[in-house]
Design a protein around this motif. Structure first.
Motif, PDB file in Angstrom:
ATOM      1  N   SER A  67       0.850  -1.200   0.000  1.00 46.74           N
ATOM      2  CA  SER A  67       0.000   0.000   0.000  1.00 46.74           C
ATOM      3  C   SER A  67       0.884   1.248   0.000  1.00 46.74           C
ATOM      4  O   SER A  67       0.608   2.234  -0.693  1.00 46.74           O
ATOM      5  N   HIS A  68       2.005   1.201   0.732  1.00 47.49           N
ATOM      6  CA  HIS A  68       2.937   2.329   0.800  1.00 47.49           C
ATOM      7  C   HIS A  68       3.614   2.550  -0.560  1.00 47.49           C
ATOM      8  O   HIS A  68       3.717   3.678  -1.046  1.00 47.49           O
ATOM      9  N   ARG A  69       4.019   1.449  -1.196  1.00 49.86           N
ATOM     10  CA  ARG A  69       4.692   1.566  -2.498  1.00 49.86           C
ATOM     11  C   ARG A  69       3.745   2.138  -3.550  1.00 49.86           C
ATOM     12  O   ARG A  69       4.142   2.965  -4.375  1.00 49.86           O
ATOM     13  N   MET A 108       1.372   4.165  -2.938  1.00 54.79           N
ATOM     14  CA  MET A 108       1.205   5.594  -2.660  1.00 54.79           C
ATOM     15  C   MET A 108       2.327   6.425  -3.273  1.00 54.79           C
ATOM     16  O   MET A 108       2.155   7.610  -3.542  1.00 54.79           O
ATOM     17  N   HIS A 109       3.481   5.811  -3.458  1.00 56.66           N
ATOM     18  CA  HIS A 109       4.598   6.533  -4.075  1.00 56.66           C
ATOM     19  C   HIS A 109       4.567   6.470  -5.591  1.00 56.66           C
ATOM     20  O   HIS A 109       5.231   7.269  -6.247  1.00 56.66           O
ATOM     21  N   THR A 110       3.833   5.509  -6.165  1.00 55.25           N
ATOM     22  CA  THR A 110       3.904   5.323  -7.608  1.00 55.25           C
ATOM     23  C   THR A 110       2.626   5.735  -8.352  1.00 55.25           C
ATOM     24  O   THR A 110       2.694   6.065  -9.535  1.00 55.25           O
ATOM     25  N   VAL A 115      -1.919  12.246  -1.831  1.00 56.36           N
ATOM     26  CA  VAL A 115      -2.391  12.011  -0.455  1.00 56.36           C
ATOM     27  C   VAL A 115      -1.182  11.806   0.471  1.00 56.36           C
ATOM     28  O   VAL A 115      -1.073  12.423   1.529  1.00 56.36           O
ATOM     29  N   HIS A 116      -0.233  10.961   0.015  1.00 66.06           N
ATOM     30  CA  HIS A 116       0.919  10.602   0.856  1.00 66.06           C
ATOM     31  C   HIS A 116       1.946  11.740   0.941  1.00 66.06           C
ATOM     32  O   HIS A 116       2.736  11.796   1.888  1.00 66.06           O
ATOM     33  N   ALA A 117       1.926  12.651  -0.056  1.00 65.25           N
ATOM     34  CA  ALA A 117       2.884  13.762  -0.062  1.00 65.25           C
ATOM     35  C   ALA A 117       2.775  14.594   1.215  1.00 65.25           C
ATOM     36  O   ALA A 117       3.755  15.185   1.672  1.00 65.25           O
ATOM     37  N   HIS A 173       2.502  13.508   4.229  1.00 59.55           N
ATOM     38  CA  HIS A 173       3.406  12.920   5.227  1.00 59.55           C
ATOM     39  C   HIS A 173       4.867  13.262   4.930  1.00 59.55           C
ATOM     40  O   HIS A 173       5.654  13.503   5.840  1.00 59.55           O
ATOM     41  N   HIS A 174       5.205  13.325   3.635  1.00 55.76           N
ATOM     42  CA  HIS A 174       6.600  13.576   3.260  1.00 55.76           C
ATOM     43  C   HIS A 174       6.935  15.063   3.206  1.00 55.76           C
ATOM     44  O   HIS A 174       8.075  15.418   2.941  1.00 55.76           O
ATOM     45  N   SER A 175       5.947  15.925   3.410  1.00 52.09           N
ATOM     46  CA  SER A 175       6.195  17.356   3.213  1.00 52.09           C
ATOM     47  C   SER A 175       6.990  17.986   4.352  1.00 52.09           C
ATOM     48  O   SER A 175       7.503  19.088   4.212  1.00 52.09           O
ATOM     49  N   TRP A 185      15.914   7.793   5.998  1.00 51.18           N
ATOM     50  CA  TRP A 185      16.300   7.717   4.586  1.00 51.18           C
ATOM     51  C   TRP A 185      15.071   7.688   3.686  1.00 51.18           C
ATOM     52  O   TRP A 185      15.098   8.191   2.566  1.00 51.18           O
ATOM     53  N   HIS A 186      13.983   7.093   4.180  1.00 44.44           N
ATOM     54  CA  HIS A 186      12.747   7.089   3.379  1.00 44.44           C
ATOM     55  C   HIS A 186      12.233   8.515   3.177  1.00 44.44           C
ATOM     56  O   HIS A 186      11.613   8.825   2.155  1.00 44.44           O
ATOM     57  N   HIS A 187      12.487   9.390   4.164  1.00 42.25           N
ATOM     58  CA  HIS A 187      12.024  10.784   4.073  1.00 42.25           C
ATOM     59  C   HIS A 187      13.047  11.707   3.402  1.00 42.25           C
ATOM     60  O   HIS A 187      12.772  12.896   3.230  1.00 42.25           O
TER      61      HIS A 187
HETATM   62 ZN   LIG Z   1       6.420   7.194   1.999  1.00 39.90          ZN
END
Ligand SMILES: [Zn+2]
Ligand SMILES: [Zn+2]
Length: 377
Positions: free
Chosen positions: A213-215, A217-219, A226-228, A230-232, A307-309
């Protein structure tokens, strides 16, 4: 006096006493409201986890400390606004009934608001992770209350206040969509396994579901918007873990719940898992410098998730696992240099400020991308 957006605490200036007084006073007001309107403001699943009389005692101590620190702040500091907020909030809590506040209404909305869950988890997380971040700090230059801490606190509050609604939606969807897959002998076998077998097994199946589900969200562009959210965050600390779009919370919880529901783990194993992910999710975002030596190959550590962030190109779309790095190794998305990332965030993509506009970002971002595409075409 206007309050700045970041705070680097220094002893003797009244900031620490002021902030503690304001925080405890305001949480005291919310706690008194929980005692007055339990049907409306408290999360029923949490009732068995705490004794109301112990909570009353804790409330009394918190209000006393808020008042004393407010007075100390008022006498010594340049930060009297905070002390005034703390003392004012303490008076309001007392006016609302203070320690003697009892239930004055059985009014409820059908789906209770998790105000007690918000207060208890905020206090427990702050008491655990703020000292941890001070003792084993990774980025010393980062203030305790860095830029956008208010935004992350709003995200923290939103998910905690809506906890009942989120559970009802995700568990209802899984029960309805996957009732066909329930196999009583299999569930009996899984729930009969010893806890030390069930717990690692739950980590494996939950992380496999969460990995994909996470992958996605990135692709998938629509899910990335939506996931951006969290990464913002351009900084990592314990509070940054709570910056999650509500749609992401729903998607992730539903995906993880599917294998847990189908395999029928025991209640104790699920409870242990929920406590573990609650603490671990905050820990891996924290501003701490633990690397865990060879254990980092077995479990996701702060360095791994930092590293993920990272906004470095080499780290893009890597480290999707949240518990077991072996899953990233298996699917070719493992990235863990022997150092820490230099910076975090989503590069040139800019999210609008404020929780409401970020909540709408999946739509507004899509609209902007569409208009941009049209213009380019
Ligand atoms: Zn992520
Ligand atoms: Zn994260």
């Amino acid at each position: 006096m206007s309050l700045p957006s970041t705070y680097t605490f220094r002893w003797g200036e009244g900031q620490i006493s002021g902030f503690l007084s304001a925080a405890l006073g305001l949480l005291g007001v919310l706690a008194v409201l929980c005692f007055r309107f339990p049907a409306l403001l408290t999360f029923p699943d949490l009732h068995s986890a705490y004794d109301p009389e112990v909570m009353r005692l804790a409330l009394g101590c918190a209000l006393l400390v808020a008042m004393i620190l407010g007075l100390v702040n008022f006498c010594i500091g340049r930060w009297r606004t905070l002390g005034c907020i703390g003392m004012g909030a303490t008076f309001v809590a007392i006016l609302l009934g203070g320690l003697g506040a009892g239930a004055t209404s059985s009014f409820g909305l059908g789906v209770p608001i998790g105000l007690d869950w918000f207060i208890l988890d905020l206090l427990a997380s702050a008491l655990l992770f703020i000292p941890l971040e001070r003792l084993w700090v990774l980025r010393r230059e980062q203030p305790v209350l860095r830029a956008e801490w208010r935004l992350d606190l709003q995200y923290f509050a939103l998910v905690h206040l809506l906890v009942s609604l989120l559970i009802i939606i995700s568990s209802g969807a899984v029960a309805r969509l996957f009732s066909w897959s329930v196999n009583a002998p299999l569930q009996g076998f899984i729930s009969g396994l010893p806890l030390w077998v069930q717990f690692p097994l739950i980590l494996v199946v939950a992380d496999l579901a969460q990995y994909w589900s996470h992958r996605l969200m990135h692709t998938v562009p629509a899910l990335w918007r939506v996931h951006a959210v969290h990464h913002s965050s351009a900084a990592m600390d314990w509070l940054a873990s709570s910056r999650l779009h509500l749609v992401e919370v729903l998607i992730t919880r539903t995906c993880v719940l599917v294998p847990v529901f189908v395999l029928g783990f025991s209640q104790l194993a699920v409870l242990l898992y929920v406590v573990y992910i609650g603490l671990h999710a905050i820990f891996v975002h924290a501003n701490v410098r633990f690397t865990f030596g060879p254990l980092r190959h077995l479990l996701v550590t702060p360095a791994y998730h930092h590293w993920h962030h990272s906004d470095e190109p080499a780290a893009a779309n890597t480290n999707f696992a949240v518990h077991l790095p072996v899953i990233d190794r298996l699917f070719g998305t493992y990235h863990h240099p022997a150092c820490w990332p230099a910076s975090y965030g989503i590069g040139p993509e800019r999210l609008p400020p404020g929780i409401l506009r970020q909540f709408l970002y999946p739509l507004t971002g899509w609209w902007r991308a569409r208009r941009g595409g049209e213009r380019a075409g």
